[in-house]
Write a protein that holds these residues in place. Structure first.
Motif, short mmCIF file in Angstrom:
data_model
loop_
_atom_site.label_atom_id
_atom_site.label_comp_id
_atom_site.label_asym_id
_atom_site.label_seq_id
_atom_site.Cartn_x
_atom_site.Cartn_y
_atom_site.Cartn_z
N SER A 99 -13.48 -24.85 -23.99
CA SER A 99 -13.85 -26.03 -23.21
C SER A 99 -12.85 -27.15 -23.43
O SER A 99 -12.47 -27.87 -22.49
CB SER A 99 -15.25 -26.51 -23.60
OG SER A 99 -16.23 -25.55 -23.30
N ALA A 100 -12.43 -27.31 -24.69
CA ALA A 100 -11.44 -28.35 -24.99
C ALA A 100 -10.13 -28.09 -24.27
O ALA A 100 -9.51 -29.02 -23.73
CB ALA A 100 -11.22 -28.41 -26.50
N GLU A 101 -9.70 -26.84 -24.24
CA GLU A 101 -8.46 -26.49 -23.54
C GLU A 101 -8.58 -26.72 -22.03
O GLU A 101 -7.64 -27.21 -21.38
CB GLU A 101 -8.09 -25.04 -23.82
CG GLU A 101 -7.73 -24.73 -25.28
CD GLU A 101 -6.36 -25.24 -25.68
OE1 GLU A 101 -5.68 -25.87 -24.84
OE2 GLU A 101 -5.97 -25.02 -26.85
N GLU A 102 -9.75 -26.38 -21.48
CA GLU A 102 -9.96 -26.60 -20.05
C GLU A 102 -9.97 -28.09 -19.73
O GLU A 102 -9.40 -28.53 -18.72
CB GLU A 102 -11.28 -25.96 -19.61
CG GLU A 102 -11.64 -26.17 -18.15
CD GLU A 102 -10.68 -25.50 -17.17
OE1 GLU A 102 -10.71 -25.87 -15.98
OE2 GLU A 102 -9.90 -24.62 -17.60
N PHE A 103 -10.61 -28.86 -20.58
CA PHE A 103 -10.62 -30.32 -20.42
C PHE A 103 -9.19 -30.87 -20.45
O PHE A 103 -8.80 -31.68 -19.60
CB PHE A 103 -11.46 -30.94 -21.54
CG PHE A 103 -11.32 -32.42 -21.69
CD1 PHE A 103 -11.93 -33.28 -20.79
CD2 PHE A 103 -10.59 -32.96 -22.74
CE1 PHE A 103 -11.81 -34.67 -20.94
CE2 PHE A 103 -10.47 -34.34 -22.90
CZ PHE A 103 -11.08 -35.19 -21.99
N ALA A 104 -8.41 -30.44 -21.44
CA ALA A 104 -7.04 -30.91 -21.55
C ALA A 104 -6.23 -30.55 -20.31
O ALA A 104 -5.44 -31.37 -19.81
CB ALA A 104 -6.38 -30.33 -22.80
N ARG A 105 -6.43 -29.34 -19.81
CA ARG A 105 -5.71 -28.92 -18.60
C ARG A 105 -6.02 -29.84 -17.43
O ARG A 105 -5.12 -30.27 -16.70
CB ARG A 105 -6.08 -27.47 -18.25
CG ARG A 105 -5.28 -26.90 -17.08
CD ARG A 105 -5.85 -25.58 -16.61
NE ARG A 105 -7.17 -25.73 -15.98
CZ ARG A 105 -7.35 -26.17 -14.74
NH1 ARG A 105 -6.30 -26.55 -14.00
NH2 ARG A 105 -8.56 -26.27 -14.24
N ARG A 106 -7.28 -30.17 -17.27
CA ARG A 106 -7.69 -31.02 -16.15
C ARG A 106 -7.17 -32.44 -16.31
O ARG A 106 -6.69 -33.05 -15.33
CB ARG A 106 -9.22 -31.03 -16.04
CG ARG A 106 -9.80 -29.70 -15.55
CD ARG A 106 -11.33 -29.68 -15.63
NE ARG A 106 -11.86 -28.39 -15.25
CZ ARG A 106 -12.29 -28.08 -14.02
NH1 ARG A 106 -12.25 -28.99 -13.06
NH2 ARG A 106 -12.78 -26.88 -13.75
N VAL A 107 -7.25 -32.98 -17.53
CA VAL A 107 -6.73 -34.33 -17.75
C VAL A 107 -5.23 -34.38 -17.50
O VAL A 107 -4.72 -35.28 -16.82
CB VAL A 107 -7.04 -34.81 -19.19
CG1 VAL A 107 -6.35 -36.15 -19.46
CG2 VAL A 107 -8.53 -34.96 -19.40
N ASN A 108 -4.51 -33.42 -18.04
CA ASN A 108 -3.06 -33.42 -17.91
C ASN A 108 -2.63 -33.29 -16.45
O ASN A 108 -1.64 -33.88 -16.03
CB ASN A 108 -2.46 -32.29 -18.74
CG ASN A 108 -2.71 -32.49 -20.23
OD1 ASN A 108 -3.07 -33.58 -20.67
ND2 ASN A 108 -2.54 -31.43 -21.00
N GLU A 109 -3.41 -32.52 -15.70
CA GLU A 109 -3.12 -32.37 -14.27
C GLU A 109 -3.35 -33.69 -13.53
O GLU A 109 -2.57 -34.06 -12.63
CB GLU A 109 -4.02 -31.28 -13.68
CG GLU A 109 -3.71 -30.94 -12.23
CD GLU A 109 -4.56 -29.79 -11.74
OE1 GLU A 109 -5.69 -30.06 -11.25
OE2 GLU A 109 -4.14 -28.63 -11.86
N LYS A 110 -4.39 -34.41 -13.91
CA LYS A 110 -4.69 -35.69 -13.26
C LYS A 110 -3.66 -36.76 -13.61
O LYS A 110 -3.29 -37.58 -12.75
CB LYS A 110 -6.08 -36.18 -13.69
CG LYS A 110 -7.25 -35.35 -13.20
CD LYS A 110 -8.57 -35.85 -13.79
CE LYS A 110 -9.74 -34.95 -13.45
NZ LYS A 110 -10.08 -34.95 -12.02
N LEU A 111 -3.18 -36.76 -14.87
CA LEU A 111 -2.34 -37.86 -15.33
C LEU A 111 -0.85 -37.65 -15.09
O LEU A 111 -0.11 -38.63 -14.99
CB LEU A 111 -2.58 -38.08 -16.83
CG LEU A 111 -3.94 -38.67 -17.22
CD1 LEU A 111 -4.02 -38.84 -18.72
CD2 LEU A 111 -4.18 -40.00 -16.52
#
Length: 331
Positions: A46-58
């Protein structure tokens, strides 16, 4: 060691010595997300998926890097770092009750019936009522994810009823309510960091432990445990949280990206967790663990004292229990 590269002035936390503001702005934020979970279980995924989504947004505005396996410390140590503003984010679960007592609700046995039930509790209770209390304590709740339905493994005997736990030295997470639950069942509960459990089981310091299937498999406990009992005695959410001090220093676009990704990851987590639960259960059986399903009614009957203590000790506890149980029929 990862360097912090903030858009805010270096004096805020004393972590940007030697970097100019222009260099910091060019490189963007470097945010650390710590979890005690090993790679391959639901929390770390879940943490990795969260990081992927944040990094994609930013994009270039910031990056979230995940550190698994207690690399940044135990849950308690990381919460302290968040409080002090020396770490960005972590993924507490059971230990949240040490910050806000009402989170002990999620340690009550057989309270959460399903993931949909948990979703309703989140929308009706956690976000509107408990999240503000988290902020008062110095943290920013950024999501409601999953640690999973918990089961018992041990090296003494199959566990059919609470009586079978009599005298069993059982590792539990750091939190008062899990201790009280297993004391009510007659076990000898021992709080211990997840990273220490394998050796504790291997050396006989503890007889058993309780965790979701994915944690049991990721921790390789099947290598040092004989009996596996499906109890589903607790559903534990995880509550990814940020340092409030750091969160409020981030640019608005970063704050929004973290909160959006935190919410989005919840849906992803529930879908993935249901599938992972069955897959890892089968892997544990394939590894040769002796499996049984406990007598749920016997455990529910043996759990009443824990509810009574929660209702008595936590302000508004009785009403909180009643409201949470009522949401099992939907929201």
């Amino acid at each position: 060691m990862t360097r912090w590269k903030y858009l805010v002035p270096a004096v805020a936390f004393g972590l940007l010595a030697g970097f100019s503001t222009q260099e910091s702005e060019a490189q963007g934020l470097d945010m650390q997300f710590g979890t005690t979970s090993p790679p391959g279980n639901m929390q770390s995924m879940s943490a990795e998926e969260f990081a992927r989504r944040v990094n994609e947004k930013l994009g270039d505005a910031g990056t979230v890097t995940v550190y698994t396996d207690s690399q940044l410390g135990s849950d308690r140590e990381m919460l302290q770092k968040l409080k002090l503003g020396t770490q960005d984010m972590s993924q507490p679960s059971t230990i949240m009750s040490t910050i806000v007592p009402e989170f002990g609700l999620f340690d009550l046995p057989y309270l959460v019936a399903s993931r949909e039930h948990m979703r309703c509790i989140g929308e009706e209770i956690v976000w509107p009522e408990l999240a503000p209390k988290v902020e008062e304590a110095g943290y920013k709740l950024i999501g409601i994810w999953e640690n999973g339905f918990r089961h018992i493994s041990n090296n003494v005997r199959p566990i059919n009823t609470p009586e079978d736990l009599d005298g069993v030295k059982l590792r539990v997470p750091q939190g008062v309510w899990r201790v009280r639950m297993f004391e009510a069942y007659g076990a000898n509960p021992t709080p211990m960091a997840f990273s220490e459990v394998f050796v504790g089981l291997q050396t006989g310091v503890i007889d058993g432990q309780e965790n979701p299937y994915s944690n049991i498999y990721a921790g390789r406990f099947q290598e040092v445990q004989t009996y596996l009992t499906e109890t589903r005695h607790v559903y534990t959410p995880s509550f990814p949280a940020a340092s409030l001090r750091r969160f409020e220093s981030y640019p608005e676009e970063v704050q929004e990206a973290l909160l959006e990704a935190g919410r989005e990851t919840q849906d992803w987590t529930y879908e993935e967790a249901a599938q992972l639960e069955e897959e890892t259960k089968q892997k544990l059986l394939d590894a040769g663990m002796e499996f049984n399903v406990s007598d749920r009614e016997a455990f529910v009957a043996g759990s009443q004292s824990v509810y009574d203590i929660f209702a008595e000790e936590v302000p508004g506890g009785a009403e909180l229990i009643e409201r949470a149980l009522a949401l099992a029929d939907g929201c």
